[in-house]
Scaffold this motif. Structure first.
Motif, PDB file in Angstrom:
ATOM      1  N   ARG A 335       0.861  -1.182   0.000  1.00 32.68           N
ATOM      2  CA  ARG A 335       0.000   0.000   0.000  1.00 32.68           C
ATOM      3  C   ARG A 335       0.903   1.240   0.000  1.00 32.68           C
ATOM      4  O   ARG A 335       1.610   1.506   0.976  1.00 32.68           O
ATOM      5  CB  ARG A 335      -0.924   0.006   1.202  1.00 32.68           C
ATOM      6  N   THR A 337       1.390   5.244  -0.143  1.00 27.61           N
ATOM      7  CA  THR A 337       0.742   6.526   0.143  1.00 27.61           C
ATOM      8  C   THR A 337       1.573   7.648  -0.457  1.00 27.61           C
ATOM      9  O   THR A 337       2.782   7.689  -0.285  1.00 27.61           O
ATOM     10  CB  THR A 337       0.605   6.746   1.659  1.00 27.61           C
ATOM     11  N   SER A 338       0.903   8.542  -1.185  1.00 27.22           N
ATOM     12  CA  SER A 338       1.626   9.632  -1.844  1.00 27.22           C
ATOM     13  C   SER A 338       0.699  10.837  -2.003  1.00 27.22           C
ATOM     14  O   SER A 338      -0.424  10.869  -1.470  1.00 27.22           O
ATOM     15  CB  SER A 338       2.149   9.174  -3.201  1.00 27.22           C
ATOM     16  N   ASP A 340      -2.015  13.193  -3.494  1.00 30.25           N
ATOM     17  CA  ASP A 340      -3.259  12.920  -4.226  1.00 30.25           C
ATOM     18  C   ASP A 340      -3.314  13.848  -5.438  1.00 30.25           C
ATOM     19  O   ASP A 340      -3.809  14.973  -5.373  1.00 30.25           O
ATOM     20  CB  ASP A 340      -4.459  13.148  -3.320  1.00 30.25           C
ATOM     21  N   THR A 387      -3.696  13.245   0.547  1.00 30.58           N
ATOM     22  CA  THR A 387      -2.851  12.127   0.130  1.00 30.58           C
ATOM     23  C   THR A 387      -3.751  10.995  -0.337  1.00 30.58           C
ATOM     24  O   THR A 387      -4.945  10.966  -0.049  1.00 30.58           O
ATOM     25  CB  THR A 387      -1.966  11.623   1.284  1.00 30.58           C
ATOM     26  N   SER A 389      -3.835   6.555  -1.028  1.00 31.99           N
ATOM     27  CA  SER A 389      -3.172   5.263  -0.834  1.00 31.99           C
ATOM     28  C   SER A 389      -3.623   4.308  -1.923  1.00 31.99           C
ATOM     29  O   SER A 389      -4.820   4.195  -2.214  1.00 31.99           O
ATOM     30  CB  SER A 389      -3.506   4.679   0.546  1.00 31.99           C
TER      31      SER A 389
END
Length: 441
Positions: A335, A337-338, A340, A387, A389
């Protein structure tokens, strides 16, 4: 031990000689004498040569039968005793067990020359991870490795001119040490920038081994080593081989060369942690970012890139949801996360539509139009706090040395905030709006 005994014999006989000279001098001057019992005690304590020599050098007590007969008698008894011990020790030295004890005792005393006669520096490391010349850190690392080394002879078996001696060895948990060391080696060798690849040297390896041993406490475990010996010229010679070398270090060599010593999940986490450690400049170089949104606007594109990587640095995180191994293949679900990017481009679209609804957008020149739309994109980035995921499936394999992790295009896209999906959504929903904001010449 041998040198200590020689030193003692020399000193006790020197003291005995001085006692005889002192007693002779006191006799000549009429002073209190040294008791004869003291002189005999010195002789019995292996100072008989000194007493006997003093009798004739100082012409003292040579006419007393208990000295002229007793001291030579003590010397002969001591000579026979030493000869007997020597012959017994020589016979014991001819046994396989004694040959093994002699070598292991030197290892226990951390004699480097003896250590390397069994465990070569090259064998102590995973040849796939380190190459080069031996560094000065090697001795300290090996000393730390054998610091708690003890042994006991368990069994001796002689068949003709061949023998096997089984030894129980107590030392640090080599498997746990190998796991920790392989982890540190991998952390130091993860290639974030392939163009800057630097080969891990033997010096690097031994510095890591020394530091790992110094910073961790390992349990003491008992393992077994079997020495095979051959009788040559009435003495036993140890037949050293790779199996014995590995046994002497508790299986450390085989653990270091085990391509599965670290699990696929552990190796993947090390690679992902390396990404977590990147700063904004590192991300810029790693992703080779230059005008990432293709604005072609020389005034704003560098500012947009900087803001993008700043948010990426703050936002990036990961969680390994699942990782399974099947032979030399592995599959993991991560997973990621960065930033959006859908949220960013949505805000950008609203700004564009608001701009398009004004007459100003029609009157602006192409340069002004480019500057204004680029400014809107920068502003959308700066105001973003969202953000996203994304679950990404990664497949990778073991190359026979370790697990090789491959980051596919899906991972890269998730890393960049689902950029492709965001751009596709932005383009499909704004095709008409884009025509409306086309500037006039």
């Amino acid at each position: 031990m041998k040198s200590i005994l020689i030193f003692y014999i020399i000193m006790i006989n020197l003291v005995s000689l001085i006692l005889m000279g002192t007693d002779k001098l006191r006799a000549q001057r009429g002073k209190q004498r040294i008791p004869e019992r003291t002189l005999f005690i010195a002789a019995i304590l292996f100072g008989s040569i000194g007493i006997f020599t003093g009798m004739y050098v100082f012409h003292h007590k040579t006419r007393k039968l208990k000295f002229s007969i007793g001291i030579p008698f003590i010397f002969v008894i001591q000579l026979l005793l030493v000869t007997g011990v020597y012959l017994w020790n020589k016979q014991e030295m001819a046994r396989p067990t004694q040959a093994v004890q002699q070598e292991l005792s030197l290892i226990q005393e951390l004699d480097e020359a003896t250590i390397t006669s069994f465990v070569s520096y090259e064998s102590l490391m995973n040849s796939n991870l380190a190459t080069g010349e031996i560094s000065t850190d090697a001795t300290e690392a090996v000393d730390l490795f054998f610091e708690n080394f003890t042994y006991s002879i368990h069994n001796e078996e002689i068949i003709g001119d061949e023998a096997a001696v089984t030894v129980q060895i107590s030392n640090i948990d080599a498997k746990e040490l190998a796991r920790d060391l392989c982890t540190e080696i991998l952390k130091n060798s993860v290639e974030i920038y392939p163009d800057d690849e630097e080969e891990t040297t033997t010096g690097d390896y031994y510095r890591l081994l020394r530091d790992t041993l110094s910073s961790n406490n390992y349990n003491i475990v008992v393992s077994t080593a079997v020495f095979h010996l051959k009788r040559e010229n009435n003495s036993w010679t140890i037949q050293s081989d790779s199996e014995l070398e590995d046994d002497l270090v508790g299986g450390f060599i085989s653990c270091m060369n085990d391509p599965y010593i670290l699990s696929a999940s552990e190796v993947l986490a090390i690679h992902l942690d390396a990404l977590l450690d990147l700063n904004a400049d590192d991300w810029m170089e790693y992703l080779d970012i230059e005008d990432v949104f293709a604005t072609y606007n020389t005034e704003y594109y560098s500012l947009i890139d900087e803001e993008y990587v700043r948010q990426l640095t703050d936002a990036f995180d990961y969680e390994i949801l699942r990782c399974t191994e099947d032979g030399d293949q592995a599959e993991a679900v991560v997973r990621v996360t960065s930033v959006d990017m859908t949220s960013v481009l949505t805000a950008y679209r609203e700004s564009l539509l608001a701009y398009a609804s004004t007459t100003q957008s029609i009157r602006d020149s192409s340069v002004t139009f480019s500057n204004e739309t680029s400014r809107m994109l920068l502003e959308a980035l700066q105001e973003n706090t969202s953000t996203v995921s994304t679950d990404v499936t990664l497949t990778f394999s073991n190359n026979g040395s370790t697990w090789e992790v491959y980051f596919n295009s899906d991972f890269t896209d998730a890393l960049m905030g689902n950029m492709n999906e965001a751009i596709e959504a932005f383009s499909s929903t704004n095709e008409d709006a884009a025509q409306e904001v086309t500037p006039t010449e």
